[in-house]
Design a protein around this motif. Structure first.
Motif, PDB file in Angstrom:
ATOM      1  N   VAL A 357       0.975  -0.995   0.014  1.00 55.14           N
ATOM      2  CA  VAL A 357       0.067   0.021   0.054  1.00 55.14           C
ATOM      3  C   VAL A 357       0.976   1.281   0.013  1.00 55.14           C
ATOM      4  O   VAL A 357       0.720   2.125  -0.622  1.00 55.14           O
ATOM      5  N   ALA A 358       2.005   1.262   0.780  1.00 54.01           N
ATOM      6  CA  ALA A 358       2.890   2.285   0.644  1.00 54.01           C
ATOM      7  C   ALA A 358       3.486   2.767  -0.595  1.00 54.01           C
ATOM      8  O   ALA A 358       3.488   3.795  -0.857  1.00 54.01           O
ATOM      9  N   GLU A 359       3.902   1.573  -1.115  1.00 46.83           N
ATOM     10  CA  GLU A 359       4.531   1.831  -2.581  1.00 46.83           C
ATOM     11  C   GLU A 359       3.405   2.445  -3.516  1.00 46.83           C
ATOM     12  O   GLU A 359       3.857   3.246  -4.231  1.00 46.83           O
ATOM     13  N   ALA A 360       2.346   1.779  -3.264  1.00 42.54           N
ATOM     14  CA  ALA A 360       1.219   2.448  -4.313  1.00 42.54           C
ATOM     15  C   ALA A 360       0.894   3.750  -4.047  1.00 42.54           C
ATOM     16  O   ALA A 360       0.716   4.728  -4.974  1.00 42.54           O
ATOM     17  N   GLN A 361       0.704   4.186  -2.768  1.00 43.91           N
ATOM     18  CA  GLN A 361       0.469   5.362  -2.381  1.00 43.91           C
ATOM     19  C   GLN A 361       1.752   6.478  -2.923  1.00 43.91           C
ATOM     20  O   GLN A 361       1.573   7.462  -3.420  1.00 43.91           O
TER      21      GLN A 361
END
Length: 362
Positions: A357-361
């Protein structure tokens, strides 16, 4: 506070209950408490109130729910078993317990005895939706149709709205776009009349996906924008998330990655906060597809993370989603080369969901 006890003490306590003939009465009271919990949570979710908190509560009490369901099935209490297992509703597929939920629903529905129509409709509809996510489309369609028939005969409008929603989801995944739109619009009309705003969010999304399959993008976006405004007004994170998810999907179908990406990212963040695993996988794939051109390494890593998540919850990539998914994966492979693609994909499968999720954000 949560209290536990040593397993040996628990076993001794059960032995004493049996010795004094009090096990059945105690388990019945425990099952009644679990059913009351399921009913409270179901009412809150239908109204769109504190979805994440209520799903967390069911997750906390999962072992209690399992024990109560096993007891009710064991003693053959059809009405109570169907009421409990069906009453937990979307928890089974939202929180990654698809196989367990389907098994318990089938066992409960197979018990002889009278079951209130409302409980029967809910259990059949939930079984249909869970079966769709497992790609058991025959069981999904049959269960949804059975739910609609029971609701219609009982003149149960809320039950019929849910059954129509189940029929919509089943139709979407077998390519029957016209049927999906017709049933979805029925579901929306029924939920609107009932004032069930929380349930409307999913009905809007599924109907919009049917419209998008017919390439009626303007109508689909209008429904989803209406859903987004309503959810934001209510402060319903889940409604906001599914509206963004739908808007991202419609934008992606129009090859507008720049517009799709922020919608999928917003939906992903909200679904992750709420622990909505199936929807999180869909949004991870959406972000990855939108990054095919601009960030192929991140795209490959996120597809690997989404694949691992889907494997863990037993929910393969939806059939209507598959052609575009395959095209994007092929394009990423071509850009990175087979060796680098495999390496980055493997990195993704080993990421935690929070890291993905952090990478996608980012």
């Amino acid at each position: 506070p949560r209290f536990g006890m040593l397993e040996t003490i628990r076993e001794f306590g059960l032995e004493r209950l049996r010795a004094y003939g009090e096990e059945a009465a105690t388990r019945d009271r425990h099952a009644a408490w679990c059913r009351a919990l399921a009913e409270r949570v179901d009412a809150a979710l239908s109204a769109g109130r504190d979805r994440a908190r209520h799903l967390d509560l069911l997750a906390t009490e999962l072992d209690n729910l399992r024990a109560a369901a096993a007891w009710l099935i064991r003693v053959g209490d059809a009405a109570a078993a169907v009421g409990l297992v069906g009453g937990v509703g979307s928890f089974w597929f939202v929180r990654g317990h698809l196989s367990e939920g389907c098994s318990l629903l089938e066992q409960a529905l197979a018990l002889p005895g009278d079951v209130p129509p409302g409980a029967q409709v809910r259990a059949l509809a939930v079984l249909s939706m869970a079966s769709t996510f497992q790609h058991d489309f025959r069981r999904a369609a049959a269960s949804a149709d059975d739910a609609a028939a029971v609701a219609d005969q009982a003149a149960d409008r809320r039950g019929l709205a849910l059954a129509r929603l189940a029929q919509t989801i089943a139709a979407l995944n077998t390519g029957a776009a016209d049927a999906a739109v017709a049933w979805g619009e029925d579901s929306i009309a029924l939920y609107r009349a009932l004032g069930a705003e929380g349930d409307l969010d999913t009905a809007y999304l599924c109907t919009a996906l049917g419209l998008r399959s017919r390439r009626e993008f303007a109508r689909a976006e209008a429904l989803l924008e209406e859903s987004l405004r309503s959810a934001e007004r209510r402060g319903d994170d889940y409604g906001v998330a599914v509206a963004h998810e739908g808007l991202g999907t419609v934008a992606r179908d129009q090859e507008d990655d720049a517009r799709a990406l922020p919608h999928f990212a917003a939906g992903l963040a909200a679904h992750h906060r709420a622990g909505e695993l199936w929807h999180a996988a869909w949004c991870l794939e959406g972000v990855a597809m939108a990054l095919t051109e601009a960030g192929p390494e991140s795209a490959a890593r996120l597809l690997g993370a989404a694949d691992a998540l889907r494997t863990s919850i037993g929910a393969p990539t939806p059939v209507p989603h598959r052609p575009r998914y395959d095209r994007c994966q092929a394009a990423i492979r071509e850009r990175l080369g087979e060796a680098r693609f495999a390496e980055v994909w493997d990195q993704g499968t080993r990421m935690t969901l929070a890291d993905a999720v952090a990478e996608a954000q980012a």
